[in-house]
Design a protein around this motif. Sequence first.
Motif, short mmCIF file in Angstrom:
data_model
loop_
_atom_site.label_atom_id
_atom_site.label_comp_id
_atom_site.label_asym_id
_atom_site.label_seq_id
_atom_site.Cartn_x
_atom_site.Cartn_y
_atom_site.Cartn_z
N VAL A 144 0.81 -1.38 0.02
CA VAL A 144 0.08 0.08 -0.18
C VAL A 144 0.97 1.39 0.05
N THR A 145 0.38 2.45 -0.63
CA THR A 145 1.01 3.63 -0.79
C THR A 145 -0.07 4.56 -0.72
N PRO A 146 -0.10 5.04 0.72
CA PRO A 146 -1.24 6.06 1.06
C PRO A 146 -1.09 7.19 0.33
N PRO A 147 -2.05 7.77 -0.30
CA PRO A 147 -2.16 9.06 -0.81
C PRO A 147 -1.62 10.26 0.10
N ARG A 148 -1.93 10.24 1.20
CA ARG A 148 -1.71 11.36 2.04
C ARG A 148 -0.39 11.31 2.35
N ARG A 194 -1.09 19.33 -7.47
CA ARG A 194 -2.20 18.80 -7.38
C ARG A 194 -2.38 18.34 -5.78
N THR A 195 -1.30 18.44 -5.08
CA THR A 195 -1.18 17.65 -3.65
C THR A 195 -2.51 18.07 -2.81
N ARG A 196 -3.02 19.27 -2.97
CA ARG A 196 -4.17 20.00 -2.13
C ARG A 196 -5.31 18.78 -2.37
N SER A 197 -5.57 18.35 -3.52
CA SER A 197 -6.58 17.46 -3.57
C SER A 197 -6.18 16.12 -3.54
N GLN A 198 -4.86 15.48 -3.74
CA GLN A 198 -4.51 14.23 -3.85
C GLN A 198 -3.99 13.91 -2.44
N ARG A 199 -3.36 14.62 -1.52
CA ARG A 199 -2.91 14.08 -0.41
C ARG A 199 -3.92 13.99 0.79
#
Length: 576
Positions: free
Chosen positions: A305-309, A485-490
């Motif tokens: 797993v690779t958590p987007p956060r 795009r980190t604001r919407s992806q993390r």
Amino acid sequence: MAEHSNSTPAGSPSPAPEALAQQAHQPHQPQQGERIKPVRTGPEGQYTRRRSGRLPARRSGRALATVATAAAALVFQTAVGPAPSSAVSPPPSEPRPAPSTPSRFVPGPCPATPEPIAALSGARCGFLEVPENRAHPGRRTIRLAVAVIPATSARPSGDPVVFMAGGPGGDTFDDIPFVTASGLNRDRELIIMAQRGNRYSQPNLACPEVDRFNAKAVGLRYDTQSTGRLLLRAVKDCRNRLTASGGIDLSAYNTTENAADFADLRKALRIARWNVYGYSYGSNLALTYLRRHPQGIRAVALDSVTPPRVVSLPWTWSSAREGLAAVFAACTAEPRCKSRYPDLPRTLTQQVRRLEARPLTLNARPPRGGDPVKVVLDGGALVDLLVANTVRPVDVPAAIEELAHGNPERFAQARAAGSVPVVGETAHGLIESVACSEWVPGHSASDLLNAGRRAFPGWPDTVLAQAPQLPFQKELCRVWDVPDRTRSQRVATSSSVPTLIVSGTFDTKTGASWGRYAARTLHRSTIVRIPGIGHWVVPQSPCAQRVLASFLARPTAPDTGCAAGLTPKPFTISPK
């Protein structure tokens, strides 16, 4: 052994994920008089770009698929407590796409793969047509290759499994033999879709320029500025070609659009409910899909797993440390390995420092044959090979000890493998667009270096300044130039959809402890850890395959009993 997922496994080789996440996301604090330069961001993996002998994330799983299953696993079951009825909605501040043109499935022939794939002989294939950029629905339409592989059972279940491959940028269809051999289509149809920009989809964001650089890079220093300039030139040439001749909107090749493609695929195929299985970047995509498009999802299985956060360049060092520490700890626990290789961490540090100061230049034959090629082994190349799993985990102690005694053959051969890339196989353009918009922004070069120093004190700064598997990435993103795009992806995914999280303790790309981190907001999740396995667990572990099959049959009560008595495969003991 079963515990709640918010407990810390005994003997964990690394700090708790919460501490690592905090370290990985500490913003750079400017010092007095320091000027902060804005980064023009554009685009792995996690991890899939083949640079200087690097292998894609998915490749490590294939390279190790014939290794006998490692044993010993800890199983953690989360409590079924109060939870949302489904995944949470995107943050209120996140921009929502404009209404788009309806996507549609167009039947057609299956892709003509370089080698025949038996499972495609009875498959129903075609393309999913979707807008390239859903914020501008009236513009370009792209086509994504799709295959619906029938179940082998005479009485299959009505809820299929959709597969989300790793990468980004990996050849999804090339993964089919591994997922079918793992039983994914035993009781259910298996749905394969090449992610946007990938091989067999249109357009294909392949970069032959980068493939040709990779073939040459095995004979260059890994982390010198001269090597970086050659890589930057190759990436720039690819970007110019894609945007000039193809008119491609590189900003549209991201995880949000990717997730929307899968949501549209379910509707286009008129599937009421399906199950999701994703590994590596595919787990990141699956979590994004679950968060943004929870409708119709019966169960989700996440492998490596690779958590987007938390995904970022500094984050890569924590996983490298955890995976290597697990290998060394397992060797210490095995009497023969401990006696033969008594202090592997110190030996590895010595070799990284020695090779970075005085690189080795030698000729080595690629593992699959061919003429010997010139390879350069410096400290950065050594670390890259270890993180990429190009040397089997069971051979790592022997390879390090042999290197220390003047025999670099195992590492030299692994380095030579990068001299024969399959040109056009990997969609480097997708890698760059995802990495530069979602992983790179928000952290400085100092953040990355400090994360490396925390993970591996004593290693040279020239090695630690480059993220494992992603060298020169910040510079590449200035060239690729796509929006942040980190604001919407993390964003963490919170859901009560039943979820299985499978991790390998030897995983140097996505450390096993991140499974527990992701499970904190997945309220009906089961975590299974398989020691002795690296990246992409299910194809390498019969036990993981049985757990996954049980989970798909009973998502809220999978049988994890096979994990309880596993023990790691013995390490290779080289003669003195």
